[in-house]
Design a protein around this motif. Structure first.
Motif, PDB file in Angstrom:
ATOM      1  N   ASP A 162       0.833  -1.200   0.000  1.00 50.50           N
ATOM      2  CA  ASP A 162       0.000   0.000   0.000  1.00 50.50           C
ATOM      3  C   ASP A 162       0.875   1.259   0.000  1.00 50.50           C
ATOM      4  O   ASP A 162       1.752   1.408   0.861  1.00 50.50           O
ATOM      5  N   PRO A 163       0.661   2.170  -0.953  1.00 50.14           N
ATOM      6  CA  PRO A 163       1.526   3.351  -1.067  1.00 50.14           C
ATOM      7  C   PRO A 163       1.444   4.287   0.138  1.00 50.14           C
ATOM      8  O   PRO A 163       2.438   4.923   0.501  1.00 50.14           O
ATOM      9  N   ASN A 164       0.283   4.378   0.774  1.00 55.76           N
ATOM     10  CA  ASN A 164       0.171   5.218   1.967  1.00 55.76           C
ATOM     11  C   ASN A 164       0.997   4.653   3.115  1.00 55.76           C
ATOM     12  O   ASN A 164       1.631   5.394   3.866  1.00 55.76           O
ATOM     13  N   LYS A 165       0.990   3.329   3.237  1.00 56.56           N
ATOM     14  CA  LYS A 165       1.811   2.682   4.264  1.00 56.56           C
ATOM     15  C   LYS A 165       3.285   2.939   4.007  1.00 56.56           C
ATOM     16  O   LYS A 165       4.056   3.204   4.947  1.00 56.56           O
TER      17      LYS A 165
ATOM     18  N   LEU B 288      -0.046   1.241 -11.264  1.00 57.28           N
ATOM     19  CA  LEU B 288       1.254   1.741 -10.809  1.00 57.28           C
ATOM     20  C   LEU B 288       1.247   3.269 -10.764  1.00 57.28           C
ATOM     21  O   LEU B 288       1.746   3.869  -9.800  1.00 57.28           O
ATOM     22  N   LYS B 289       0.703   3.900 -11.765  1.00 58.52           N
ATOM     23  CA  LYS B 289       0.657   5.355 -11.798  1.00 58.52           C
ATOM     24  C   LYS B 289      -0.119   5.908 -10.600  1.00 58.52           C
ATOM     25  O   LYS B 289       0.299   6.881  -9.956  1.00 58.52           O
TER      26      LYS B 289
ATOM     27  N   THR C  74       0.028   8.515  -5.381  1.00 59.75           N
ATOM     28  CA  THR C  74      -0.434   8.524  -3.990  1.00 59.75           C
ATOM     29  C   THR C  74       0.736   8.756  -3.036  1.00 59.75           C
ATOM     30  O   THR C  74       0.648   9.560  -2.097  1.00 59.75           O
ATOM     31  N   TRP C  75       1.847   8.046  -3.258  1.00 60.49           N
ATOM     32  CA  TRP C  75       3.042   8.227  -2.413  1.00 60.49           C
ATOM     33  C   TRP C  75       3.566   9.650  -2.532  1.00 60.49           C
ATOM     34  O   TRP C  75       3.876  10.299  -1.521  1.00 60.49           O
ATOM     35  N   LEU C  76       3.673  10.135  -3.742  1.00 59.29           N
ATOM     36  CA  LEU C  76       4.212  11.472  -3.968  1.00 59.29           C
ATOM     37  C   LEU C  76       3.359  12.543  -3.287  1.00 59.29           C
ATOM     38  O   LEU C  76       3.887  13.477  -2.665  1.00 59.29           O
TER      39      LEU C  76
END
Length: 300
Positions: free
Chosen positions: A169-172, A205-206, A211-213
């Motif tokens: 998960d990108p937020n994690k 992926l995008k 989300t991370w950025l």
């Protein structure tokens, strides 16, 4: 070991047919049909001509040679090209750039920071150091805390990067990086290293990368740096939204960057030899002056 004379004697006896005093007769009960069939079978067997075997052998050798060159020699051919410019740290350096740096992780082992500092007075002085901080949702680089402190202590412009995992998960991942890395004034923006798509689709992926950025930018108040190869970016992150982030391009063994868009950092080799670091290290250049690099750092 068999003596030579005995070896010759045994060979002679094996090749010599035994003599018999009686004439072997063909059994009366032995059928003649199988003999004829065997003769027909032998007549159908064909032996490949020598010239055809030679051609096939040459073709096989050619195919394997071409494959070996394409996968093992061609990607690294630049290493053996004559250096048109100047050599530094064991490789041919891009001489059109005045600001040089390295990126490190636990793969470089223990670093002699005093000796590394001496490179600031060399022909290609090292001004900045990126360090791997985290990977995925829970894997931290063991050498990061010490190296991050030492980089500031010895006057390097420092930065930290996160290795992105498409399956987490990108937020994690973003929260893990934020808990691990405390950036201060003079540090480079956080970096997201994207090198693999895993089982994700390009669309997913995008979304995950964005989300991370977004999460990291909201915390540090600065746009993160996006690191990836130009081929990967063109294929999987070819959305204009990603062109708004400072770009750190990985492009090895070439004379110049082939990417047509704007970029800030160029990782031009992964086989540099820098005093103070025993293992091979990645070398980078900044596309600008030292003042431009300082202007890119966090100001508050």
């Amino acid at each position: 070991m068999v003596p030579p004379f005995l070896f010759l004697l045994l060979s002679f006896m094996a090749d010599k047919k035994p003599r018999t005093t009686t004439t072997r007769r063909k059994p009366a009960s032995r059928p003649t049909a199988p003999v004829a069939r065997r003769g027909k079978k032998k007549s159908k067997e064909r032996i490949m001509p020598a010239w055809l075997r030679t051609i096939l052998a040459v073709c096989i050798i050619a195919v394997f040679s071409a494959g070996f060159y394409w996968f093992f020699i061609r990607p690294y051919a630049y290493r053996w090209k004559p250096c048109a410019g100047q050599k530094g740290y064991g490789v041919c350096m891009p001489c059109d750039y005045e600001v040089h740096g390295i990126d490190i992780s636990h793969y470089q082992g223990s670093i002699d920071w005093v000796q590394l500092t001496s490179n600031k007075a060399s022909k290609f002085p090292i001004h900045f150091v990126f360090m791997k901080a985290t990977e995925g949702g829970d894997h931290g680089d063991d050498t990061f805390p010490f190296n991050f402190d030492q980089a500031r202590r010895y006057g390097f412009i420092r930065g930290a990067y996160h290795f992105f995992s498409p399956k987490t998960d990108p937020n994690k991942q973003a929260d893990f990086f934020i808990r691990t890395v405390q950036l201060t004034t003079g540090d480079l923006p956080p970096v997201l290293d994207v090198e693999t798509i895993g089982k994700s689709t390009p669309h997913d992926l995008k979304i995950a990368v964005k989300t991370w950025l977004d999460r990291v930018e909201a915390h540090y108040g600065v746009k993160p740096i996006l690191y990836t190869s130009y081929k990967f970016k063109s294929r999987f992150l070819n959305d204009s939204v990603f062109n708004t982030y400072p770009y750190w391009i990985a492009h090895y063994y070439v004379d110049s960057v082939k990417y047509e868009g704007p970029w800030h950092f160029w990782q031009h080799t992964d086989v540099g030899n820098v005093p103070g670091i025993k293992e091979e290290v990645d070398l980078n250049v900044f596309n600008g002056t030292l003042e431009d690099l300082r202007a890119l750092t966090l100001q508050k």
